[in-house]
Write a protein that holds these residues in place. Structure first.
Motif, PDB file in Angstrom:
ATOM      1  N   SER A  90     -18.513  10.578  65.178  1.00  0.00           N
ATOM      2  CA  SER A  90     -18.118  11.127  66.450  1.00  0.00           C
ATOM      3  C   SER A  90     -18.502  12.754  66.017  1.00  0.00           C
ATOM      4  O   SER A  90     -18.173  13.193  64.873  1.00  0.00           O
ATOM      5  CB  SER A  90     -16.665  11.080  66.514  1.00  0.00           C
ATOM      6  OG  SER A  90     -16.152  12.053  67.476  1.00  0.00           O
ATOM      7  N   ASN A 127     -14.194  16.356  68.115  1.00  0.00           N
ATOM      8  CA  ASN A 127     -12.902  15.746  67.856  1.00  0.00           C
ATOM      9  C   ASN A 127     -11.650  16.797  68.199  1.00  0.00           C
ATOM     10  O   ASN A 127     -11.828  17.663  68.672  1.00  0.00           O
ATOM     11  CB  ASN A 127     -12.610  15.340  66.398  1.00  0.00           C
ATOM     12  CG  ASN A 127     -13.908  14.663  65.683  1.00  0.00           C
ATOM     13  OD1 ASN A 127     -13.786  13.339  65.873  1.00  0.00           O
ATOM     14  ND2 ASN A 127     -15.000  15.017  65.096  1.00  0.00           N
ATOM     15  N   ALA A 182      -8.310   9.517  72.062  1.00  0.00           N
ATOM     16  CA  ALA A 182      -8.888   9.483  70.978  1.00  0.00           C
ATOM     17  C   ALA A 182      -9.295   8.424  70.729  1.00  0.00           C
ATOM     18  O   ALA A 182     -10.671   7.981  70.175  1.00  0.00           O
ATOM     19  CB  ALA A 182      -8.157  10.284  69.926  1.00  0.00           C
ATOM     20  N   CYS A 233     -12.708   9.155  68.397  1.00  0.00           N
ATOM     21  CA  CYS A 233     -12.706  10.350  67.729  1.00  0.00           C
ATOM     22  C   CYS A 233     -11.618  10.406  66.969  1.00  0.00           C
ATOM     23  O   CYS A 233     -10.669   9.574  67.429  1.00  0.00           O
ATOM     24  CB  CYS A 233     -13.187  11.672  68.717  1.00  0.00           C
ATOM     25  SG  CYS A 233     -11.774  12.145  69.715  1.00  0.00           S
ATOM     26  N   TRP A 234     -11.438  11.518  66.188  1.00  0.00           N
ATOM     27  CA  TRP A 234     -10.121  11.671  65.467  1.00  0.00           C
ATOM     28  C   TRP A 234      -9.309  12.749  66.010  1.00  0.00           C
ATOM     29  O   TRP A 234      -9.553  13.695  66.840  1.00  0.00           O
ATOM     30  CB  TRP A 234     -10.359  12.056  64.111  1.00  0.00           C
ATOM     31  CG  TRP A 234     -10.705  13.532  63.758  1.00  0.00           C
ATOM     32  CD1 TRP A 234     -10.026  14.738  64.025  1.00  0.00           C
ATOM     33  CD2 TRP A 234     -11.838  14.011  62.998  1.00  0.00           C
ATOM     34  NE1 TRP A 234     -10.673  15.803  63.420  1.00  0.00           N
ATOM     35  CE2 TRP A 234     -11.788  15.397  62.800  1.00  0.00           C
ATOM     36  CE3 TRP A 234     -13.140  13.224  62.376  1.00  0.00           C
ATOM     37  CZ2 TRP A 234     -12.595  16.023  62.273  1.00  0.00           C
ATOM     38  CZ3 TRP A 234     -14.070  13.679  62.020  1.00  0.00           C
ATOM     39  CH2 TRP A 234     -13.909  15.260  61.453  1.00  0.00           C
ATOM     40  N   ASN A 237     -14.176  20.800  66.365  1.00  0.00           N
ATOM     41  CA  ASN A 237     -12.938  20.254  66.709  1.00  0.00           C
ATOM     42  C   ASN A 237     -12.716  21.323  67.995  1.00  0.00           C
ATOM     43  O   ASN A 237     -13.030  22.423  67.920  1.00  0.00           O
ATOM     44  CB  ASN A 237     -11.815  20.623  65.631  1.00  0.00           C
ATOM     45  CG  ASN A 237     -11.584  19.552  64.666  1.00  0.00           C
ATOM     46  OD1 ASN A 237     -12.230  18.278  64.858  1.00  0.00           O
ATOM     47  ND2 ASN A 237     -10.825  19.735  63.466  1.00  0.00           N
TER      48      ASN A 237
END
Length: 513
Positions: free
Chosen positions: A146, A149, A170, A175-176, A398
């Protein structure tokens, strides 16, 4: 006769009610008038009694109406309408094509221009984002492909329905989700997604009764398979040098229990870790948490003064490549927050466009670019900015506010209050009722999918088979005279490139001891 009698009584009642209401209104106006002309605090209200009060009402409404009626598509801050609209369409998984022509001024200094290849990558030759492994020396490394995130948003800063939607979304997207510094809530775990546990300066969720780091709590968290990494938060882009701020009205019973603080009292984190006061102590803490948990550990910081990162690399040279952080989360001065002092939000720290190229060059020169993964955050909510970050050396991007838009955020600028109209940053159950976690989880996943797909489209246009093959040479940037030049001409270089710098007179390559 009966009907006329009742009609007459009703009419009389209405007349009396109207007179009472008018009288009450007049009394209120008289009271406000007397109050305004006798007070000495507000000049406008004293000079213009009663009428002057409308100033505050219209000033408040301006926050909401400005974005709809007065601001152009590309001028509003912190996010303009064009960018927000793209995110909304991506989250709803609807057509994001536009017609006639771009509204972006391509002559504006700072505009990014990606250099398309004469022979772009064909769809049959396109690749998915390549997997990246963090923490190669850990007992439990973490591997993911990914590129985009969900950044740290604490439970407390945002609501339980919002956390639920992010967790499930998520998991759907692969993704995280970063927990933020507010500790681990059951809502983070609900979707069974990959989690990055953030350790803030107050150490919520991992502290003992005295507020110190607890190995027992670390072990409990490490035992949860959803938690893949630990992130030590040194500073945040929106408020460098200031700890987390959660207003008292948002510290509910559950938030207080999770954080281990009194209910209804403001949660103010220290502005730094009391047990991390140097780069040596930072590496020691990273090693300790990694040893206890067996999972990758890194730190989050916004870059300002730069020498400490050079000192950090020198310290890694002493202890060996295993001692290095597994990742650095580089936040931007234009990052967001649920609450931050305006002087810090406006004027402290470097934006990501300056700090990312510098950190990339520093780690490359030190031979640590492969060892230490770079995660970046800060207004990177659209495909071209994510593509820029990857091309400039980031391994991951992010976003917090991008996913807030996916949840339905309308940029009402009410995050620091308990009055968010979309239910995202409030614990008011009446305002939360419009946020359906099931529906919003689909939007979170769609946004992540569509931004990844669009970044890949940019990469393919530039002749790169997948997003992580984008390099800075794929980008030009418009300079002051309106013409574009190679991006590398604008990228700042680290201090170590100066030939007289004594810090790096030795070999530039680090190997495992």
């Amino acid at each position: 006769m009966i009907d006329s009698h009742w009609a007459l009584e009703l009419l009389t009642w209405l007349e009396v009610s109207f007179i009472v209401l008018v009288g009450a209104a007049l009394l209120v106006v008289v009271f406000m008038y007397v109050t305004d002309i006798t007070q000495n605090t507000h000049t406008i209200r004293k000079n213009y009694p009663v009428i002057g009060r409308f100033r505050y009402f219209f000033e408040h409404l301006g926050e909401f109406f400005r974005q709809y009626f007065f601001a152009n598509d590309r001028e509003e801050m912190p996010f303009n309408r064009a960018d927000r609209s793209w995110v909304y369409r991506a989250a709803k998984n609807i057509d994001s094509n536009i017609g006639f022509g771009s509204t972006l001024n391509l002559n504006e200094p700072g505009t990014l221009i990606f250099l398309n290849a004469a022979f772009p990558i064909m769809e049959n030759d396109a690749l998915m984002p390549s997997p990246v492994t963090l923490g190669p020396f850990c007992r439990t490394p973490y591997t993911t492909n990914s590129i985009f995130n969900i950044s740290g948003m604490s439970y407390g800063a945002i609501s339980s329905p919002a956390i639920k939607a992010l967790s499930h979304g998520a998991a759907k997207a692969g993704c995280w989700l970063n927990t933020g510094e507010g500790g681990l809530s059951p809502y983070h775990l609900e979707g069974n997604c990959d989690l990055v546990f953030q350790i803030g300066t107050a150490k919520y969720g991992v502290r003992d009764l005295d507020g110190n780091l607890s190995d027992a709590r670390l072990l409990d968290l490490a035992a949860k398979p959803q938690i893949k990494m630990f992130e030590i938060k040194l500073s945040q882009g929106a408020k460098p040098g200031k700890g987390g701020i959660l207003p008292a009205e948002k510290v509910s019973v559950e938030v207080a229990l999770i954080r281990g603080i009194p209910e209804g009292q403001a949660s103010i984190s220290p502005n730094g870790h009391t047990d991390i006061r140097s780069v040596a102590e930072l590496l020691k803490m990273i090693d300790h948490i990694r040893t206890v948990t067996g999972k990758p550990v890194g730190f989050k910081a916004v870059l300002g003064e730069k020498k400490w990162l050079i000192d950090l690399i020198n310290e890694i040279r002493i202890h060996g490549i295993e001692a290095a952080p597994d990742f650095i989360t580089l936040d931007s001065a234009d990052g967001g927050s649920g609450a931050a002092p305006q002087p810090l939000m406006d004027h402290v720290g470097l934006p990501i466009k300056e700090s990312l190229p510098w950190v990339t060059a520093l780690l490359t020169e030190a031979g640590l670019k492969e060892r230490i993964k770079i995660i970046v955050a800060g207004k990177l909510i659209t495909p071209h900015m994510v593509a820029w970050a990857l091309a400039s050396g980031a391994d991951f991007v992010n976003s917090a506010r991008g996913f807030m838009f996916a949840l339905g955020c309308i940029q009402a600028l009410q995050c620091h209050k308990n009055t968010c109209p979309t239910g995202i940053t409030t614990h008011n159950s009446k305002l939360q009722k419009g946020l359906d976690p099931t529906n919003k989880a689909e939007r979170v996943a769609a946004y992540q999918y569509n931004i990844t797909k669009s970044v890949a489209m940019i990469a393919h246009s530039c002749g790169a088979a997948e997003p992580r093959q984008l390099k800075s040479e794929h980008i030009h940037i418009v300079n002051a005279n309106g013409f574009s030049v190679p991006l590398d001409d604008f990228n700042p270089q680290p201090l170590i490139f100066a030939p007289h710098n004594p810090h790096f007179s030795e070999s530039k390559t680090l190997t495992k001891n």
